[in-house]
Design a protein around this motif. Structure first.
Motif, PDB file in Angstrom:
ATOM      1  N   LYS A   1       0.816  -1.243  -0.025  1.00  7.72           N
ATOM      2  CA  LYS A   1       0.062  -0.054  -0.015  1.00  7.72           C
ATOM      3  C   LYS A   1       0.882   1.358   0.039  1.00  7.72           C
ATOM      4  O   LYS A   1       0.436   2.397  -0.489  1.00  7.72           O
ATOM      5  CB  LYS A   1      -0.924  -0.150   1.120  1.00  7.72           C
ATOM      6  N   GLY A   2       1.968   1.053   0.543  1.00  8.10           N
ATOM      7  CA  GLY A   2       3.126   2.386   0.712  1.00  8.10           C
ATOM      8  C   GLY A   2       2.908   3.114   2.103  1.00  8.10           C
ATOM      9  O   GLY A   2       1.700   2.732   2.711  1.00  8.10           O
ATOM     10  N   VAL A   3       3.697   3.873   2.312  1.00  9.17           N
ATOM     11  CA  VAL A   3       3.816   4.751   3.429  1.00  9.17           C
ATOM     12  C   VAL A   3       2.948   5.960   3.329  1.00  9.17           C
ATOM     13  O   VAL A   3       3.730   6.631   2.408  1.00  9.17           O
ATOM     14  CB  VAL A   3       5.091   4.487   4.133  1.00  9.17           C
ATOM     15  N   PRO A   4       2.400   6.642   4.039  1.00  8.22           N
ATOM     16  CA  PRO A   4       1.906   8.069   3.955  1.00  8.22           C
ATOM     17  C   PRO A   4       2.908   8.777   4.094  1.00  8.22           C
ATOM     18  O   PRO A   4       3.704   8.474   4.990  1.00  8.22           O
ATOM     19  CB  PRO A   4       0.848   8.075   5.218  1.00  8.22           C
ATOM     20  N   ASP A   5       2.883  10.057   3.454  1.00 10.10           N
ATOM     21  CA  ASP A   5       4.166  10.712   3.394  1.00 10.10           C
ATOM     22  C   ASP A   5       4.210  11.559   4.690  1.00 10.10           C
ATOM     23  O   ASP A   5       5.235  11.720   5.407  1.00 10.10           O
ATOM     24  CB  ASP A   5       3.753  12.112   2.550  1.00 10.10           C
ATOM     25  N   ASP A   6       3.053  11.684   5.540  1.00 11.16           N
ATOM     26  CA  ASP A   6       3.140  12.194   7.034  1.00 11.16           C
ATOM     27  C   ASP A   6       3.826  11.370   8.154  1.00 11.16           C
ATOM     28  O   ASP A   6       4.388  11.768   8.957  1.00 11.16           O
ATOM     29  CB  ASP A   6       1.919  12.691   7.472  1.00 11.16           C
ATOM     30  N   LYS A   7       3.717   9.870   7.720  1.00  8.94           N
ATOM     31  CA  LYS A   7       4.502   9.151   8.571  1.00  8.94           C
ATOM     32  C   LYS A   7       5.911   8.374   7.987  1.00  8.94           C
ATOM     33  O   LYS A   7       6.319   7.636   8.731  1.00  8.94           O
ATOM     34  CB  LYS A   7       3.563   7.957   8.840  1.00  8.94           C
ATOM     35  N   ASN A   8       6.343   8.839   6.952  1.00  9.18           N
ATOM     36  CA  ASN A   8       7.426   8.405   6.494  1.00  9.18           C
ATOM     37  C   ASN A   8       8.600   9.156   6.743  1.00  9.18           C
ATOM     38  O   ASN A   8       8.694  10.435   6.687  1.00  9.18           O
ATOM     39  CB  ASN A   8       7.520   8.547   4.874  1.00  9.18           C
ATOM     40  N   PRO A   9       9.461   8.736   7.583  1.00  7.88           N
ATOM     41  CA  PRO A   9      10.557   9.561   8.144  1.00  7.88           C
ATOM     42  C   PRO A   9      11.711   9.631   7.086  1.00  7.88           C
ATOM     43  O   PRO A   9      12.633  10.502   7.360  1.00  7.88           O
ATOM     44  CB  PRO A   9      11.143   8.574   9.324  1.00  7.88           C
TER      45      PRO A   9
END
Length: 70
Positions: A51-59
């Protein structure tokens, strides 16, 4: 370990292992595949690799500054 053993000892070890495995319950491959597919599809909606990692949770999302070598 096997280098220090004679052929007879190696065959005895293999026989003991086979005696242990003979009582292992077995199922058909298609039954296991069906269960595995169901399991994986059930977890797919929460899998960040699918699904991918949301931009706001991607370090790692941020500056694309790169590396500076001096």
């Amino acid at each position: 370990m096997a280098r220090d053993m004679s052929d007879k000892e190696i065959l005895q070890m293999e026989l003991e292992q086979l005696k242990k495995e003979v009582n292992t319950p077995r199922t058909a491959v298609n039954a296991n595949c069906t269960e595995t597919i169901t399991f994986v599809e059930g977890l797919a909606p929460n899998d960040p690799l699918i699904k991918g990692v949301p931009d706001d949770k991607n370090p790692y999302k941020g500056d694309k500054g790169g590396c500076i070598i001096t």
